[in-house]
Write an enzyme that holds these catalytic residues in place. Structure first.
Site, PDB file in Angstrom:
ATOM      1  N   SER A 124       0.814  -1.225   0.000  1.00  0.00           N
ATOM      2  CA  SER A 124       0.000   0.000   0.000  1.00  0.00           C
ATOM      3  C   SER A 124       0.847   1.275   0.000  1.00  0.00           C
ATOM      4  O   SER A 124       1.549   1.557  -0.951  1.00  0.00           O
ATOM      5  CB  SER A 124      -0.952  -0.067   1.189  1.00  0.00           C
ATOM      6  OG  SER A 124      -1.781   1.037   1.255  1.00  0.00           O
ATOM      7  N   ASP A 133      -2.564   6.475  -3.101  1.00  0.00           N
ATOM      8  CA  ASP A 133      -1.468   5.791  -2.420  1.00  0.00           C
ATOM      9  C   ASP A 133      -0.956   4.686  -3.356  1.00  0.00           C
ATOM     10  O   ASP A 133      -1.438   4.550  -4.484  1.00  0.00           O
ATOM     11  CB  ASP A 133      -1.918   5.260  -1.047  1.00  0.00           C
ATOM     12  CG  ASP A 133      -2.827   4.059  -1.132  1.00  0.00           C
ATOM     13  OD1 ASP A 133      -3.528   3.911  -2.162  1.00  0.00           O
ATOM     14  OD2 ASP A 133      -2.849   3.247  -0.197  1.00  0.00           O
TER      15      ASP A 133
END
Ligand code: MG
Length: 441
Positions: free
Chosen positions: A93, A233
């Site tokens: 992530s 992200d």
């Protein structure tokens, strides 16, 4: 290491190919040796771990569908589409490049929490592989982005966007978000793209889209006179915006705009984490709907969404769940819904529709015992003062002009206090009051 709040995370010396293989065998058994999807981001360790994950799954009799490099929301959307029995996404992530992680999602689209992860860890002690002639196939599936884009387009008013043709700067941050660039072309935006090439070194900016990390985006929005800027992200589930004036819009305000959009379309209740801004509850009140709170972490949000009681869910860092697409946070659908609304008014004007809270945060050193003591003190002191609390994860205290949450840090021997108030002074007052309550017996 093993399961944290959202999957198994670590650097390559911990999350290595041997460990990835073993835990994938356990995951395969946990998912009853069914058909498992595998996807990954562009991190340097991704391909190496992907081979282990696939090998582990095949060795216990699973069938594998390999999606290759795609965003997390796309992978999670494919669960229902292909009736998968489970999914493993190899992505860390927003973490630094030396990290990687296995995010595990079940057939309902709910990622595996720490509690459910413990069941998988137990299976690791008694792995049994299938016989040599029972090994199934791993097949590639290359049109998942196309499927995801189709789904999103079917849920929006594309003509409205095509007519307005907003000028938008997209900052993919060298993550997998760029695999969804076509979506923004298809809906008729004028695009300026930065940091587009997927690169596991994240050479241009760290993968977490904080204000300081997206300075290039802010400058480009101003220079190009664009309607907005958007940044994701590393795996595309979280999204932030820059308005036409170059103002950074933090994650929980992106969630706020999403709630506003959803409530204009339909009535229904909202779910969010105990660490999320009160602005969500305030918007809900305007529309006479209820806001419920759950523990911090995407798995808990998705579990609540699955009950069917909520029309939208989101977390404090800007991940929004729209059940019409999937039970996962989807940074692309969120972006497009906001673009759609921006065709009616400027982003800065949309922000003016929302309440504003000032935030302050502090950290107090505390070992495990002291952490428990602090929570207990807050509980008792709130009771004495007649203040309402929610204690499903740390403790959240409601004050007249704001609120605060006190939670133990997951990674450090410390307690974190986060406070919000209608004014800066109010927010600091709430912080002081909470600190006092935390330390006074
Ligand atoms: Mg993410």
């Amino acid at each position: 290491m093993l399961f944290g709040t959202n999957g198994v995370r670590g650097k390559f010396d911990e999350l290595n190919p041997i460990f990835a293989l073993k835990i994938s065998q356990a995951i395969g058994i946990y998912f009853k040796n069914g058909t498992i999807g595998v996807a990954r981001d562009g991190r340097l360790t991704g391909e190496c771990l992907e081979n282990s994950v696939i090998s582990g799954l095949l060795s216990v009799g699973c069938k594998v569908i390999n999606f290759g490099i795609i965003s997390s929301p796309t992978a999670e959307f494919m669960i229902k589409k292909l009736s998968l029995d489970g999914l493993i996404i190899i992505t860390a992530s927003h973490n630094p490049p030396e990290y990687n992680a296995l995010k595990v999602v079940d057939k309902d689209g709910i990622s595996i929490s720490k509690e459910r992860g413990e069941q998988i860890e137990k299976i690791m002690d008694s792995i049994k592989t299938v016989k040599w002639d029972e090994i199934k196939k791993s097949t590639e599936y290359v049109s998942s982005q196309k499927d995801h884009i189709e789904k999103i387009i079917n849920n929006i008013n594309i003509e409205k966007i095509k007519k307005r043709k907003p000028k938008i700067v997209l900052d993919f941050g060298n993550g997998t978000a760029s695999t969804m660039k076509k979506l923004f072309e298809r809906i008729g935006c004028k695009l300026i793209c930065i940091n587009e090439k997927i690169d596991g070194n994240f050479p241009k900016r760290p993968s977490e889209p904080t204000k300081e990390n997206v300075q290039e985006l802010i400058k480009t929005v101003i220079k190009e006179n664009a309607d907005c800027g958007i940044a994701w992200d590393g795996d595309g589930d979280r999204v932030i915006f820059i308005d036409e004036k170059g103002e950074y819009i933090i994650g929980d305000r992106v969630f706020g705009i999403s709630v506003l959009i959803k409530l204009k379309e339909t009535a229904g209740n909202i779910i969010t984490t105990v660490a999320t801004s009160k602005l969500i509850e305030d918007i809900g009140k305007r529309y006479n709907v209820k806001t419920d709170y759950c523990k911090v972490g995407a798995p808990y949000l998705s579990e609540k969404m699955k009950t069917g009681k909520y029309i939208i869910g989101g977390e404090e860092v800007g991940g929004v769940i729209w059940p019409e697409v999937s039970l996962a946070k989807d940074g692309f659908y969120t972006a497009v819904k906001i673009i759609e609304y921006m065709c009616e008014k400027k982003l800065s004007e949309i922000l003016e529709e929302m309440p504003y809270y000032f935030q302050s945060k502090i950290k107090i050193d505390a070992d495990k015992k002291e952490k428990e003591k602090i929570i207990e003190r807050i509980r008792n002191n709130s009771k004495k003062e007649g203040l309402k609390t929610i204690d499903i994860d740390g403790i959240r205290i409601n004050f007249e002009n704001g609120w605060a949450i006190v939670r133990g840090s997951g990674t450090e021997p410390a307690i974190r206090i986060f406070a919000e108030g209608k004014t800066n002074i109010e927010s600091r007052k709430i912080m002081e009051k909470t600190r006092e309550m935390a330390l006074k017996d």
